[in-house]
Scaffold this motif. Structure first.
Motif, PDB file in Angstrom:
ATOM      1  N   GLY A 132      11.578  23.358   9.445  1.00  0.00           N
ATOM      2  CA  GLY A 132      11.727  21.904   9.541  1.00  0.00           C
ATOM      3  C   GLY A 132      10.399  21.168   9.664  1.00  0.00           C
ATOM      4  N   HIS A 133       9.361  21.880  10.086  1.00  0.00           N
ATOM      5  CA  HIS A 133       8.056  21.236  10.225  1.00  0.00           C
ATOM      6  C   HIS A 133       7.230  21.296   8.949  1.00  0.00           C
ATOM      7  N   LEU A 134       7.741  22.038   7.970  1.00  0.00           N
ATOM      8  CA  LEU A 134       6.969  22.237   6.739  1.00  0.00           C
ATOM      9  C   LEU A 134       6.739  20.928   5.987  1.00  0.00           C
ATOM     10  N   ILE A 158      -1.478  14.100  14.549  1.00  0.00           N
ATOM     11  CA  ILE A 158      -0.445  15.141  14.622  1.00  0.00           C
ATOM     12  C   ILE A 158       0.754  14.743  15.492  1.00  0.00           C
ATOM     13  N   HIS A 159       0.532  13.876  16.437  1.00  0.00           N
ATOM     14  CA  HIS A 159       1.579  13.407  17.346  1.00  0.00           C
ATOM     15  C   HIS A 159       2.469  14.538  17.892  1.00  0.00           C
ATOM     16  N   MET A 160       1.881  15.304  18.792  1.00  0.00           N
ATOM     17  CA  MET A 160       2.610  16.442  19.387  1.00  0.00           C
ATOM     18  C   MET A 160       3.642  15.997  20.411  1.00  0.00           C
ATOM     19  N   THR A 327       8.207   6.345  24.004  1.00  0.00           N
ATOM     20  CA  THR A 327       6.915   6.951  23.689  1.00  0.00           C
ATOM     21  C   THR A 327       6.418   6.478  22.324  1.00  0.00           C
ATOM     22  N   ASP A 328       7.320   6.428  21.348  1.00  0.00           N
ATOM     23  CA  ASP A 328       6.887   5.977  20.020  1.00  0.00           C
ATOM     24  C   ASP A 328       6.397   4.531  20.064  1.00  0.00           C
ATOM     25  N   LEU A 329       7.083   3.695  20.849  1.00  0.00           N
ATOM     26  CA  LEU A 329       6.651   2.298  20.957  1.00  0.00           C
ATOM     27  C   LEU A 329       5.294   2.212  21.651  1.00  0.00           C
ATOM     28  N   ILE A 345       2.223   5.071   8.862  1.00  0.00           N
ATOM     29  CA  ILE A 345       3.209   5.807   8.075  1.00  0.00           C
ATOM     30  C   ILE A 345       3.719   6.985   8.909  1.00  0.00           C
ATOM     31  N   TYR A 346       5.023   7.146   8.965  1.00  0.00           N
ATOM     32  CA  TYR A 346       5.627   8.264   9.704  1.00  0.00           C
ATOM     33  C   TYR A 346       6.327   9.199   8.731  1.00  0.00           C
ATOM     34  N   LEU A 347       6.200  10.485   8.979  1.00  0.00           N
ATOM     35  CA  LEU A 347       6.934  11.442   8.157  1.00  0.00           C
ATOM     36  C   LEU A 347       7.871  12.277   9.005  1.00  0.00           C
TER      37      LEU A 347
END
Ligand code: ARG
Length: 588
Positions: A132-134, A158-160, A327-329, A345-347
């Motif tokens: 799923g992380h690919l 990377i947003h861990m 957290t995202d906000l 941009i978020y993936l």
């Protein structure tokens, strides 16, 4: 450099104008009937209504104005009013000779330079990367490279996931296993050991064990939540343990991402914005956006035009705990303060579509971003197995990314060994490079939003729309160039000549499209555009190659012209695969 289609449209526009029609009608496109012509213009049909004239008449009049023109060798009005076009060989030659010496093959970015933050990868600390992380890593890396090539200033983050319950679970489980560790001694005031009390392998076992226990045992979960709370409120020993978890996990993640040739400018995580949350929440309350609903603090984000239910953003649960979206906000707040991006941009996969809609609306409504800041969610489909269901191991478990990469590389190695008498060591090195192209191209050649089937056999094939096929083409060109040099000739000074065959012209025309392709790849943030282009380019090259005896050509000038042509083809292909995030070996 201007795009070829724009130059052709200008030329055609002048003809329309000279014939007494609006120049805008002269828009030229690539032909959708390549058996009839190379380019076409449908303007006469559009003009028919406006000028109350039969399209065939308008087309014939425009065509007449192009008689003797240096750009087109053929301008043919065809029923019911198409203009079928063929380009002059000399014109194409000149365009490509300019392209090969221009910076970035003459690509000129449109619009102003933007600062862009890309949030991709998104691994969770102490959990192994899985299939799923690919996609987030592979697509994010390519979009980063495409945007950079287009001249934008791009920051990859990377947003861990490094701050939530999973941390508490690990810490609590560890406290049961090794209660004697100083981290759990509240009266301990000395320095904590530099060495972590666990290895990555233990960590990867501890987390799933703890997670399973917490699902069965409410008391256990309670304790893990308590540990999370202690960590977040700053208990010294817990922070020190967490730091160990982070360091060990990061080193392991880095190894995995390196293997994928994926890199990040920032290794930030959820923990980095922890301290911003109270401030942000306070501001949202003060602004009148956040209110209490059933004990939870929420911000409404529904809009009148919604056709589906868009639930409010929950900032704090009734127990005061922050959530994923909090957290995202806060991360948006942090990014705006630190980098002032024009675009973020978020993936992530498409299951988070509604989630990001909520987060973006909340960020806009509460003024975390400027009205003109672009927030983009690129959501991708699932990686499926041959049964069409989400990819699993043979035993039905979640597939580790490492295993998947290993499988591809092994299969690649087998195929390479089958083909040549290379040493095993050489074949291994080549298989690593080609295997990466198989994985990345297999993913990127699909439109991101679509699911795809991870088909090891197809992805590693040297034929068809695959990474190895593209690399095979590049290697083939490299080998011709090497042999050419070995015959004592030089590559410098070679210039493209007029095409002498249909396949040569087709290859040349395909090369002229680089510029336009890149513009749409940037505009749509779409690596699959690059894939489609290089697949066509490789096909065009291979057709030319099979019909042309380059190395035995007796006429030195003709030969040098072909060498220039294939050099340009190689340079364009190599630039494109770099944008996709892989490279070509010397031989394969
Ligand atoms: N760590 C999350 C997960 O594994 C993905 C994070 C995606 N990025 C974000 N800014 N929410 O599901």
């Amino acid at each position: 450099m201007k795009q070829l289609l724009d130059l052709l449209s200008e030329e055609m526009g002048k003809a329309f104008e000279a014939a007494g029609y609006a120049p805008e009608l002269g828009r030229v496109t690539v032909s959708n009937r390549p058996d009839l012509c190379e380019y076409q213009c449908n303007g006469a049909m559009a003009g028919a209504k406006q000028y109350h004239k039969a399209p065939m008449i308008i087309a014939a009049e425009a065509a007449e104005k192009l008689a003797g023109n240096a750009v087109f060798t053929e301008v043919c009005a065809a029923a019911p009013g198409f203009l079928n076009l063929k380009l002059s060989e000399a014109y194409v030659r000149d365009y490509l000779n300019e392209m090969r010496t221009a910076e970035k093959f003459g690509y000129e970015p449109v619009g102003s330079v933007k600062r862009i933050v890309i949030d991709y990868g998104g691994p969770n600390v102490a959990k192994p990367l899985h299939v799923g992380h690919l996609r987030s890593a592979v697509i994010g890396e390519s979009i980063k490279r495409i945007c950079r090539y287009a001249g934008h200033e791009v920051i990859g983050d990377i947003h861990m996931g490094d701050w939530g319950l999973q941390m508490g679970l690990i810490i609590y489980e560890l406290s049961l296993r090794k209660p004697e560790l100083p981290y759990f001694d509240e009266n301990y005031t000395g320095e904590y050991p530099k060495e972590a009390p666990f290895t990555i392998f233990e960590l990867e076992e501890i987390y799933p064990t703890a997670s399973a226990k917490s699902k069965e045992d409410a008391g256990y979960k309670e304790k893990a939540m308590e540990a999370t709370q202690k960590l977040q409120s700053g208990v010294r020993g817990y922070r020190a343990l967490w730091k160990h978890i982070l360091d060990i996990s990061k080193a392991d993640l880095k190894k995995n991402y390196d293997e994928l040739d994926v890199s990040f400018d920032l290794w930030k995580g959820e923990s980095d914005v922890h301290e911003l949350i109270p401030v942000m929440v306070e501001e949202m309350k003060r602004g009148g956006y956040a209110y209490l609903s059933d004990g939870a603090l929420v911000v409404d984000v529904k809009e009148e035009t919604d056709t589906k239910e868009v639930p409010p953003c929950i900032l704090l649960k009734s127990d005061g705990a922050a959530l994923y979206n909090t957290t995202d906000l806060a991360t948006i707040k942090d990014r705006m303060a630190q980098y002032e991006p024009d675009m973020i941009i978020y993936l992530t996969d498409k299951r988070q579509d509604l989630y990001f809609e909520q987060v973006f609306r909340c960020a806009r409504k509460t003024g975390l971003v400027k009205p003109e800041t672009e927030l983009v969610h690129i959501s991708f489909g699932t990686v499926n197995g041959s049964d069409g269901k989400p990819f699993k191991t043979r035993e039905g478990g979640v597939m580790r990314l490492e295993t998947l990469i290993h499988e591809i590389k092994e299969e690649m190695f087998r195929k390479i060994m089958e083909g040549h008498a290379e040493t095993e060591e050489e074949a291994r090195a080549t298989a690593d490079i080609v295997g990466l192209s198989a994985i990345k191209y297999g993913d990127l050649s699909n439109q991101a939003s679509k699911d795809y089937i991870f088909d090891v056999d197809r992805f590693t094939s040297f034929e068809g729309d695959t990474g190895p096929y593209i690399l095979y083409t590049i290697v083939r060109i490299k080998s011709i160039l090497t042999k050419y040099l070995e015959s004592g000739k030089s590559l410098s000074g070679a210039k493209l000549l007029e095409a002498k065959s249909a396949s040569e012209k087709a290859l040349m025309l395909q090369l002229t499209g680089f510029n336009a392709m890149l513009e749409s790849a940037v505009e749509e943030l779409a690596p699959h555009r690059v894939c489609a282009y290089i697949y066509d380019l490789s096909n065009a090259f291979n057709r030319f190659y099979h019909e042309t005896k380059i190395l035995t050509e007796p006429d030195a000038e003709t030969q040098a012209g072909w060498i220039a042509l294939i050099m340009l083809t190689k340079d364009v292909l190599e630039t494109c695969i770099d944008l996709l995030g892989f490279s070509a070996p010397e031989r394969m």
